[in-house]
Write a protein that holds these residues in place. Structure first.
Motif, PDB file in Angstrom:
ATOM      1  N   GLU A  10      30.307  19.850  28.738  1.00  0.00           N
ATOM      2  CA  GLU A  10      30.059  21.212  29.248  1.00  0.00           C
ATOM      3  C   GLU A  10      29.949  20.873  30.752  1.00  0.00           C
ATOM      4  N   VAL A  11      30.831  21.659  31.432  1.00  0.00           N
ATOM      5  CA  VAL A  11      30.792  21.450  33.026  1.00  0.00           C
ATOM      6  C   VAL A  11      29.499  22.197  33.641  1.00  0.00           C
ATOM      7  N   VAL A  12      28.502  21.517  34.468  1.00  0.00           N
ATOM      8  CA  VAL A  12      27.190  22.092  34.785  1.00  0.00           C
ATOM      9  C   VAL A  12      27.325  22.222  36.206  1.00  0.00           C
ATOM     10  N   GLU A  13      28.047  21.570  36.845  1.00  0.00           N
ATOM     11  CA  GLU A  13      28.212  21.443  38.339  1.00  0.00           C
ATOM     12  C   GLU A  13      29.473  21.136  38.839  1.00  0.00           C
ATOM     13  N   VAL A  14      30.114  21.964  39.859  1.00  0.00           N
ATOM     14  CA  VAL A  14      31.399  21.853  40.263  1.00  0.00           C
ATOM     15  C   VAL A  14      31.544  21.491  41.726  1.00  0.00           C
ATOM     16  N   GLY A  15      32.287  20.517  42.094  1.00  0.00           N
ATOM     17  CA  GLY A  15      32.428  19.882  43.318  1.00  0.00           C
ATOM     18  C   GLY A  15      33.257  21.222  44.312  1.00  0.00           C
ATOM     19  N   ARG A  16      32.903  21.018  45.592  1.00  0.00           N
ATOM     20  CA  ARG A  16      33.662  21.859  46.518  1.00  0.00           C
ATOM     21  C   ARG A  16      35.164  22.058  46.473  1.00  0.00           C
ATOM     22  N   ASP A  17      35.739  20.818  46.108  1.00  0.00           N
ATOM     23  CA  ASP A  17      37.276  20.849  46.021  1.00  0.00           C
ATOM     24  C   ASP A  17      37.903  21.094  44.983  1.00  0.00           C
ATOM     25  N   VAL A  18      37.111  21.568  43.936  1.00  0.00           N
ATOM     26  CA  VAL A  18      37.664  21.914  42.519  1.00  0.00           C
ATOM     27  C   VAL A  18      37.971  23.337  42.437  1.00  0.00           C
ATOM     28  N   GLU A  19      39.316  23.547  42.111  1.00  0.00           N
ATOM     29  CA  GLU A  19      39.891  24.839  42.105  1.00  0.00           C
ATOM     30  C   GLU A  19      39.877  25.530  40.608  1.00  0.00           C
ATOM     31  N   PHE A  20      40.081  24.734  39.488  1.00  0.00           N
ATOM     32  CA  PHE A  20      40.435  25.415  38.404  1.00  0.00           C
ATOM     33  C   PHE A  20      39.577  25.273  37.252  1.00  0.00           C
ATOM     34  N   VAL A  69      26.840  13.311  33.229  1.00  0.00           N
ATOM     35  CA  VAL A  69      27.793  12.246  33.841  1.00  0.00           C
ATOM     36  C   VAL A  69      28.745  12.946  34.782  1.00  0.00           C
ATOM     37  N   MET A  70      28.968  12.251  35.855  1.00  0.00           N
ATOM     38  CA  MET A  70      29.957  12.651  36.933  1.00  0.00           C
ATOM     39  C   MET A  70      31.478  12.171  36.638  1.00  0.00           C
ATOM     40  N   VAL A  71      32.198  13.221  36.610  1.00  0.00           N
ATOM     41  CA  VAL A  71      33.859  13.073  36.501  1.00  0.00           C
ATOM     42  C   VAL A  71      34.549  13.398  37.619  1.00  0.00           C
ATOM     43  N   PRO A  72      35.181  12.362  38.312  1.00  0.00           N
ATOM     44  CA  PRO A  72      36.029  12.864  39.562  1.00  0.00           C
ATOM     45  C   PRO A  72      37.395  13.356  39.203  1.00  0.00           C
ATOM     46  N   TYR A  73      37.852  13.850  40.192  1.00  0.00           N
ATOM     47  CA  TYR A  73      39.362  14.207  40.243  1.00  0.00           C
ATOM     48  C   TYR A  73      39.478  15.199  38.719  1.00  0.00           C
ATOM     49  N   ALA A  74      38.427  16.254  38.886  1.00  0.00           N
ATOM     50  CA  ALA A  74      38.312  17.064  37.476  1.00  0.00           C
ATOM     51  C   ALA A  74      39.521  17.822  37.401  1.00  0.00           C
ATOM     52  N   ASP A  75      40.061  18.638  38.360  1.00  0.00           N
ATOM     53  CA  ASP A  75      41.282  19.230  38.261  1.00  0.00           C
ATOM     54  C   ASP A  75      42.509  18.584  37.416  1.00  0.00           C
ATOM     55  N   PHE A  76      42.637  17.398  37.834  1.00  0.00           N
ATOM     56  CA  PHE A  76      43.708  16.621  37.153  1.00  0.00           C
ATOM     57  C   PHE A  76      43.220  16.084  35.838  1.00  0.00           C
ATOM     58  N   GLN A  77      42.002  15.697  35.829  1.00  0.00           N
ATOM     59  CA  GLN A  77      41.601  14.831  34.555  1.00  0.00           C
ATOM     60  C   GLN A  77      41.266  15.601  33.324  1.00  0.00           C
ATOM     61  N   LEU A  78      40.538  16.526  33.475  1.00  0.00           N
ATOM     62  CA  LEU A  78      39.877  17.398  32.301  1.00  0.00           C
ATOM     63  C   LEU A  78      40.825  18.004  31.624  1.00  0.00           C
ATOM     64  N   LEU A  79      40.662  17.763  30.226  1.00  0.00           N
ATOM     65  CA  LEU A  79      41.216  18.736  29.263  1.00  0.00           C
ATOM     66  C   LEU A  79      40.411  19.567  28.794  1.00  0.00           C
ATOM     67  N   VAL A  80      40.325  20.673  29.260  1.00  0.00           N
ATOM     68  CA  VAL A  80      39.746  22.048  28.973  1.00  0.00           C
ATOM     69  C   VAL A  80      40.080  22.615  27.600  1.00  0.00           C
ATOM     70  N   PHE A  81      39.193  22.692  26.691  1.00  0.00           N
ATOM     71  CA  PHE A  81      39.502  23.591  25.430  1.00  0.00           C
ATOM     72  C   PHE A  81      39.598  24.993  25.652  1.00  0.00           C
TER      73      PHE A  81
END
Length: 404
Positions: A82-92, A149-161
């Motif tokens: 579950e996403v609990v923190e979002v970086g400045r450049d994450v848009e979606f 855990v930290m996941v980089p490039y979240a907009d590209f990488q994450l498969l959101v359910f």
């Protein structure tokens, strides 16, 4: 700030649950982090509260001392959270989203990512193409067998359910999307499995079982699974596979002939990799035996899917050549039969969305196929031990008790 604990490799045969740093959006100096990756800013990333993280056979290679993994490495590349923190450049991606993390770390910007070859991203690992979490020589990215855990490039990488409640109902299946389901599926696709195919799968570990289930989804008429352990073979039989106990029989072709009426199959999948054992009673390690055997039993013009792991450095190998990944492969056999070989990490993002839909629709039942078994974070060392002894289970770590 919340604390964090993770599963840490402490040397050959030793894993421990230890306090580790809470992640932020920077790749800090640590075990296995190349100097050129230290201090890398990841405002394009997110912090996940881990819901499930799985023990993988690839992790076991490190724990057995069969790689050059450094002590202190936080393990784990199969992550759902579950996403609990979002970086400045994450848009979606937004806080509260539940998502699967592909085990390949990929930037989404380089030429390989643009060609959907996310397993060999050119930007995330200064040492070689391709990156992964908690794995030797894969860029030093901190592993996810942890609470956060930290996941980089979240907009590209994450498969959101798409639906949180539905995701939690299907979480034991969905957790397989980070690695073994796409990896098994990639093995089957690479081998050319199609409607009516006869398929041989070497290895009844979780990836082999995922490959067998994938072959069924792709329309195979018969799937034969070979392994040395009866418990694992029974698991393959539980969802309709034929099996061969290679500890009892050293001639695979004869066993296939008893099942199919001929000693060949249309397609073969190597889900074992470099720690392969010879066939028959008392056989010793033979790192090329699977590759040579599947060339023998695959028809002329056939394809070999090879998702099983092979390494460039194996300090525990039985001979000097194998220590550098040089194996005694009968390549002339493959050439003479015009075989196609497909190797390398699986580009998980190429398959994970479609496989998610197959899970959510009830078409794919991957958790049942691999015998998903939930354990707590503190039980992870015992899970590693049991898995190493051949337990026919896919151990799913639940760090926060979210599945109770």
């Amino acid at each position: 700030m919340a604390g964090n604990r993770g599963v840490v490799y402490q040397g050959k045969g030793i894993v421990e649950v230890k306090d580790i740093d809470y992640p932020d959006l920077v790749l800090r100096e640590g075990p296995g982090v190349p100097k050129s990756n230290v201090g890398r800013k990841c405002e394009h990333g997110v912090v996940l509260k881990v819901i499930t993280t799985n023990i993988c056979g690839s992790d076991q290679h490190m724990v057995r001392g069969r790689t050059t993994a450094p002590e202190g490495l936080v393990l784990g590349h199969e992550i759902t959270g579950e996403v609990v923190e979002v970086g400045r450049d994450v848009e979606f991606v937004k806080k509260g989203d539940i998502a699967s993390v592909p085990f390949n770390i990929a930037c989404g910007r380089c030429v390989m990512c643009r060609e959907q070859k996310t397993h060999i991203c050119l930007n995330v690992n200064p040492e070689r193409p391709g990156g992964a979490y908690g794995y030797v020589d894969m860029g030093g990215w901190v592993g996810g067998q942890s609470e956060y855990v930290m996941v980089p490039y979240a907009d590209f990488q994450l498969l959101v359910f798409p639906d949180r409640d539905q995701a939690m109902e299907k979480i034991l299946d969905l957790t397989m999307l980070s690695d073994i389901f796409p990896t098994g599926y990639h093995g089957a696709v690479s081998a050319g499995v199609k409607t009516g195919s006869t398929v041989y799968v070497a290895g009844a570990g979780p990836v082999g079982l995922a490959a067998a289930h994938s072959a069924q989804l792709l329309g195979a008429s018969v799937v034969i699974v070979g392994d040395m352990q009866e418990e694992r073979l029974k698991q393959a039989e539980s969802f309709g596979c034929e099996t061969v106990n290679l500890a009892m029989h050293d001639n695979l072709g004869e066993q296939i002939e008893q099942i199919l009426g001929e000693p060949i199959v249309d397609c073969s999948i190597d889900a074992v990799g470099f720690e392969a054992s010879g066939h028959g009673e008392g056989a010793e390690e033979q790192p090329a035996v699977v590759l040579n055997t599947i060339m023998d039993v695959t028809k002329a013009g056939g394809s070999l899917g090879i998702p099983g792991l092979y390494v460039t450095e194996d300090p525990g190998a039985a001979d000097e050549d194998a220590k550098t990944g040089s194996l005694k492969v009968r390549f002339g056999q493959g050439w003479a039969k015009a075989h196609t070989f497909v190797t390398g990490q699986t580009p998980a993002m190429l398959y994970n969305r479609d496989l998610m839909k197959a899970i959510l629709s009830g078409r794919a039942n991957i958790a049942k196929a691999v015998n998903a078994t939930v354990i707590g974070l503190d039980d992870a060392p015992q899970g590693y031990s049991d898995f190493d002894k051949g337990a026919s289970k896919k151990f799913i770590i639940d760090p926060h008790g979210s599945l109770k």
